[in-house]
Write a protein that holds these residues in place. Structure first.
Motif, PDB file in Angstrom:
ATOM      1  N   UNK A  41       0.791  -1.138  -0.086  1.00 22.02           N
ATOM      2  CA  UNK A  41       0.023   0.123  -0.062  1.00 22.02           C
ATOM      3  C   UNK A  41       0.893   1.212  -0.116  1.00 22.02           C
ATOM      4  N   UNK A  42       2.064   1.237   0.698  1.00 21.19           N
ATOM      5  CA  UNK A  42       2.817   2.462   0.761  1.00 21.19           C
ATOM      6  C   UNK A  42       3.464   2.682  -0.720  1.00 21.19           C
ATOM      7  N   UNK A  43       3.859   1.401  -1.475  1.00 21.97           N
ATOM      8  CA  UNK A  43       4.447   1.727  -2.809  1.00 21.97           C
ATOM      9  C   UNK A  43       3.136   2.194  -3.782  1.00 21.97           C
ATOM     10  N   UNK A  44       2.005   1.486  -3.617  1.00 25.32           N
ATOM     11  CA  UNK A  44       0.728   1.932  -4.423  1.00 25.32           C
ATOM     12  C   UNK A  44       0.423   3.622  -4.376  1.00 25.32           C
ATOM     13  N   UNK A  45       0.906   3.977  -3.182  1.00 27.42           N
ATOM     14  CA  UNK A  45       0.920   5.531  -2.802  1.00 27.42           C
ATOM     15  C   UNK A  45       1.812   6.210  -3.407  1.00 27.42           C
ATOM     16  N   UNK A  46       2.758   5.579  -4.069  1.00 22.61           N
ATOM     17  CA  UNK A  46       4.193   6.440  -4.622  1.00 22.61           C
ATOM     18  C   UNK A  46       4.975   6.541  -3.532  1.00 22.61           C
ATOM     19  N   UNK A  47       4.928   6.285  -2.419  1.00 25.26           N
ATOM     20  CA  UNK A  47       6.048   6.400  -1.518  1.00 25.26           C
ATOM     21  C   UNK A  47       7.184   5.471  -1.735  1.00 25.26           C
ATOM     22  N   UNK A  48       8.319   5.935  -1.950  1.00 24.97           N
ATOM     23  CA  UNK A  48       9.466   5.459  -2.320  1.00 24.97           C
ATOM     24  C   UNK A  48      10.667   5.120  -1.175  1.00 24.97           C
ATOM     25  N   UNK A  49      10.365   5.473  -0.185  1.00 23.44           N
ATOM     26  CA  UNK A  49      11.299   5.359   1.089  1.00 23.44           C
ATOM     27  C   UNK A  49      11.642   3.963   1.351  1.00 23.44           C
ATOM     28  N   UNK A  50      12.859   3.667   1.981  1.00 20.99           N
ATOM     29  CA  UNK A  50      13.104   2.018   2.307  1.00 20.99           C
ATOM     30  C   UNK A  50      11.999   1.881   3.242  1.00 20.99           C
ATOM     31  N   UNK A  51      11.325   0.505   3.176  1.00 19.59           N
ATOM     32  CA  UNK A  51      10.390   0.134   4.098  1.00 19.59           C
ATOM     33  C   UNK A  51      10.881  -1.340   4.514  1.00 19.59           C
ATOM     34  N   UNK A  52      10.899  -1.091   5.985  1.00 18.98           N
ATOM     35  CA  UNK A  52      11.298  -2.314   6.745  1.00 18.98           C
ATOM     36  C   UNK A  52      10.038  -2.928   7.268  1.00 18.98           C
ATOM     37  N   UNK A  53      10.064  -4.473   6.826  1.00 18.90           N
ATOM     38  CA  UNK A  53       8.864  -5.260   7.225  1.00 18.90           C
ATOM     39  C   UNK A  53       9.310  -5.967   8.422  1.00 18.90           C
ATOM     40  N   UNK A  54       8.320  -5.726   9.756  1.00 21.06           N
ATOM     41  CA  UNK A  54       8.785  -6.116  10.961  1.00 21.06           C
ATOM     42  C   UNK A  54       8.188  -7.624  11.095  1.00 21.06           C
ATOM     43  N   UNK A  55       7.122  -8.028  10.510  1.00 21.31           N
ATOM     44  CA  UNK A  55       6.180  -9.222  10.709  1.00 21.31           C
ATOM     45  C   UNK A  55       6.724 -10.505  10.335  1.00 21.31           C
ATOM     46  N   UNK A  56       6.363 -11.544  10.644  1.00 20.86           N
ATOM     47  CA  UNK A  56       6.730 -12.933   9.881  1.00 20.86           C
ATOM     48  C   UNK A  56       5.752 -12.825   8.665  1.00 20.86           C
ATOM     49  N   UNK A  57       6.278 -13.451   7.554  1.00 20.84           N
ATOM     50  CA  UNK A  57       5.741 -13.365   6.410  1.00 20.84           C
ATOM     51  C   UNK A  57       5.467 -14.934   5.798  1.00 20.84           C
TER      52      UNK A  57
END
Ligand SMILES: *Cc1c(COP(=O)(O)O)cnc(C)c1O
Length: 369
Positions: free
Chosen positions: A68-84
């Motif tokens: 959703x962050x990328x879809x909004x055009x936000x380009x900053x690095x994103x850390x994913x804290x959760x299990x996947x």
């Protein structure tokens, strides 16, 4: 009001809180945690405000949030804290999220999916994610550093008791983390060490390390759940509704389900269209205050799904349509999220996270409080 109840989010406050936290951790990069729809404040506008306030990157918990962050055009690095899950991992990588790993098998999966940036998590005592075994965590870091297309970006842990200033377990965790991570930094000099949530950032500069991960404080909520002003933080969210009905109430008359309020003397009741369906929880039955025309008034009776009743006092002349402030300040009075949390026996985080989708979020740039 065009709606029954409204959460006004002051993006200026988000920006100033972020800058204040960045100044409190001057040697660390700041990663603003915007998981769970930015603790109920609205992820996309908050993410932009935090970046404007000096955040170098963002953190979320789910692959969907990263996407959703990328879809909004936000380009900053994103850390994913959760299990996947196996299904989420490719979505997270497609969103260019940095992944939290603690098993060699996940590193192999990331490599097989074309690579990505990873942070290795040691469980120093939280007992949730990460491996408790420093040797295993060392092997996972080595596997990440060696795997094709995989970049070892960070070494991390998470504190269980940072919000309790007297709990000695905080230092135990920090020591376990540094005992593991410092030697690895010698091996992988570009790796970032990070551990501090909001409480740790504010209470222990020695825990700030290369990056800090504040969430709750970004929103102007006190990580110690007392008063954000004590930490120089400004609450960003105000919750308002309006007086939908005013009626006299004679002694012996009641309001709400179960007749949990019965008037002892003549008074006036206001009906306000917000209830547990909006996240104004039923535990606030006979147990909250609101501000109307600058005065504190008690919530009386049971919180319904869609409304509450407020005791205005005998002979009150409040107009239908008058503003009702459930969280926020007017004049010299304020109702803190921390106060409401205390009444509910919970923490401020849960109060704002619990505001439901029925409450629209409206964004503004309020002046400094
Ligand atoms: C939610 C979270 C944070 C932010 O914690 P706050 O107490 O809101 O500052 C930091 N790190 C991790 C791993 C988290 O899950």
């Amino acid at each position: 009001m065009a709606v029954r109840a409204l959460a006004r989010v002051n993006l200026g406050a988000i920006e100033r809180n972020t800058a204040r936290l960045a100044a409190a951790a001057p040697r660390s990069a700041l990663c603003a945690v915007v998981k769970a729809d930015a603790y109920g404040h609205g992820m996309i506008p908050v993410a932009r405000a935090a970046l404007a306030g000096g955040a170098a990157q963002l953190a979320v918990v789910s692959a969907g949030e990263a996407a959703a962050l990328r879809a909004a055009g936000i380009d900053a690095p994103v850390l994913l804290l959760g299990p996947l899950s196996d299904e989420e991992l490719p979505i997270a990588l497609a969103a260019r999220a940095e992944i939290t790993v603690w098993r060699a098998s996940t590193v192999a999966q990331v490599a097989a999916l074309g690579g990505g940036r990873v942070h290795v998590k040691l469980d120093t005592g939280m007992g949730r994610l990460g491996t408790r075994d420093p040797d295993e965590a060392r092997r996972v870091a080595a596997a990440a550093a060696a795997a094709d297309g995989v970049e070892l970006v960070g070494l991390m842990t998470h504190f269980a008791t940072a919000d309790d200033r007297d709990d000695p377990f905080f230092d135990v965790q920090l020591e376990r983390f540094l005992d593991w991570a410092e030697p690895l930094r010698a091996e992988y000099p570009n790796v970032l060490l990070h551990a501090a949530n909001s409480a740790a950032l504010l209470r222990a500069p020695r825990a700030q390390l290369d990056m800090v991960r504040p969430g709750v404080a970004i929103y102007g909520l006190d990580p110690f759940d007392v008063d954000p002003a004590a930490e120089g933080l400004e609450p960003a969210l105000e919750l308002v509704s309006y007086v939908a009905e005013v009626k006299p109430c004679a002694p012996g008359e009641s309001a709400g389900y179960g007749r949990q309020f019965i008037a002892q003397r003549p008074t006036t009741l206001a009906t306000v269209p917000i209830g547990y369906g909006d996240g104004w929880r039923r535990g606030l039955t006979n147990n909250a205050e609101v501000l109307i025309e600058g005065l504190r008034r008690p919530l009386v009776g049971t919180v319904s799904m869609d409304s509450i009743t407020v005791d205005l006092g005998a002979g009150a002349s409040v107009s239908i349509g008058a503003e009702v402030v459930l969280l926020g300040r007017r004049g010299g009075e304020r109702i803190l999220t921390e106060d409401v949390a205390q009444r509910l026996g919970t923490i401020n985080y849960e109060v704002t996270c619990g505001l439901t989708a029925r409450v629209p979020r409206e964004y503004g740039e309020g002046a400094a409080a």
